[in-house]
Design an enzyme around this catalytic site. Structure first.
Site, PDB file in Angstrom:
ATOM      1  N   CYS A 267      -2.463  -3.600 -49.817  1.00  0.00           N
ATOM      2  CA  CYS A 267      -2.673  -3.384 -48.388  1.00  0.00           C
ATOM      3  C   CYS A 267      -1.667  -4.217 -47.587  1.00  0.00           C
ATOM      4  O   CYS A 267      -1.260  -5.301 -48.023  1.00  0.00           O
ATOM      5  CB  CYS A 267      -4.086  -3.799 -48.005  1.00  0.00           C
ATOM      6  SG  CYS A 267      -5.373  -2.798 -48.770  1.00  0.00           S
TER       7      CYS A 267
ATOM      8  N   CYS B 155      -8.024  -7.533 -56.950  1.00  0.00           N
ATOM      9  CA  CYS B 155      -8.914  -6.986 -55.917  1.00  0.00           C
ATOM     10  C   CYS B 155     -10.343  -6.867 -56.433  1.00  0.00           C
ATOM     11  O   CYS B 155     -11.284  -6.809 -55.642  1.00  0.00           O
ATOM     12  CB  CYS B 155      -8.415  -5.621 -55.445  1.00  0.00           C
ATOM     13  SG  CYS B 155      -8.540  -4.328 -56.677  1.00  0.00           S
TER      14      CYS B 155
HETATM   15  S1  SF4 Z   1      -8.502  -8.030 -48.636  1.00  0.00           S
HETATM   16 FE1  SF4 Z   1      -8.233  -6.381 -50.164  1.00  0.00          FE
HETATM   17  S2  SF4 Z   1      -9.068  -4.493 -49.260  1.00  0.00           S
HETATM   18 FE2  SF4 Z   1      -8.850  -6.041 -47.609  1.00  0.00          FE
HETATM   19  S3  SF4 Z   1      -6.875  -5.567 -46.682  1.00  0.00           S
HETATM   20 FE3  SF4 Z   1      -6.495  -7.139 -48.259  1.00  0.00          FE
HETATM   21  S4  SF4 Z   1      -6.028  -6.040 -50.191  1.00  0.00           S
HETATM   22 FE4  SF4 Z   1      -6.916  -4.556 -48.718  1.00  0.00          FE
END
Ligand code: SF4
Length: 238
Positions: free
Chosen positions: A198, A225
């Protein structure tokens, strides 16, 4: 013979097999699993370079193999555009996404919870909705500190086989494969990214750790994740 979870000397395989031997081994692993699980074998496609290699390998085994993509509201525009292109080309790729409201900037205050809601939960839903018995991943043991403790065939969740067919490939061998077979890749790699995620949680880095740009500046730096570390066959709510 049934595909069974094995305990192999993964680092020994990483070091001893050449590129062609690794490709052959990967194809054989997917082929064996597909013979055993048929349509209940499904590829998890993150749209990263490793997933694109696995997706191509799976398509060599059978054009009928299906896949799923888990996306989030925070994916970079380039990744969304690449995803749309891949789904148009491969309609057998299903997209899962959780759009429930979450606190503002949860990725900064509690990235584990953010990943759990936006990535782990939709992965559970994909496993459930697609009636998956064997999911195929693009995990590689040399990607970083959190990826050294995996096997090519695992059963971390009872009743759900996890196949990691390129676990023993080097990063260089991924690019070698993608170049040789002209596999399309996310344009973000041309900007210098080595591992994609992300937007708020992914940076361009130049250090030795391939995943070092993930969650940089947090305790989760270079980490996971959760889809490879959390249970997937549990009751989910979306
Ligand atoms: S914490 Fe995880 S799900 Fe949230 S924006 Fe970052 S990578 Fe994406």
């Amino acid at each position: 013979m049934a595909l069974i979870a094995t305990q192999e000397d993964i680092q020994g395989l990483v070091d001893s097999l050449n590129f062609a031997e690794k490709v052959l081994r990967s194809v054989r692993l997917i082929h064996e699993a597909y013979q055993e699980f048929g349509d209940r074998l499904v590829v998890a496609n993150s749209l990263g370079k490793d997933s694109m290699a696995v997706w191509h390998l799976a398509k060599r085994v059978s054009p009928h193999i299906k896949g799923f993509i888990v996306t989030t509201r925070f994916k970079p525009a380039e990744t969304v555009e690449f995803m749309n292109r891949m789904v148009a080309q491969y309609p057998e790729l299903r997209v899962f996404r959780n759009d429930e409201p979450i606190p503002d900037k949860l990725y900064a205050t509690d990235p584990n919870r953010c990943c759990d809601i936006l990535k782990v939960q939709p992965t559970r839903r994909a496993i459930e909705d697609m009636n998956v018995a064997c999911w195929v991943t693009g995990l590689r043991s040399t990607e970083g500190r959190t990826r050294t403790d995996f096997q090519e065939v695992e059963e971390r969740d009872k009743g759900l086989i996890k196949l990691n067919p390129i676990l023993i490939w080097h990063e260089r061998e991924i690019w070698q494969y993608l170049a040789l077979y002209k596999v399309p890749v996310n344009p973000l790699y041309a900007k210098g990214y080595r591992s994609l995620g992300c937007a708020p949680c992914t940076r361009i880095t130049t250090g030795p750790d391939e995943r070092g740009g993930r969650w940089l500046g947090t305790s989760k730096c270079g980490g996971e994740c959760g889809i490879h570390t959390r249970p997937l066959k549990v009751n989910y709510q979306i």
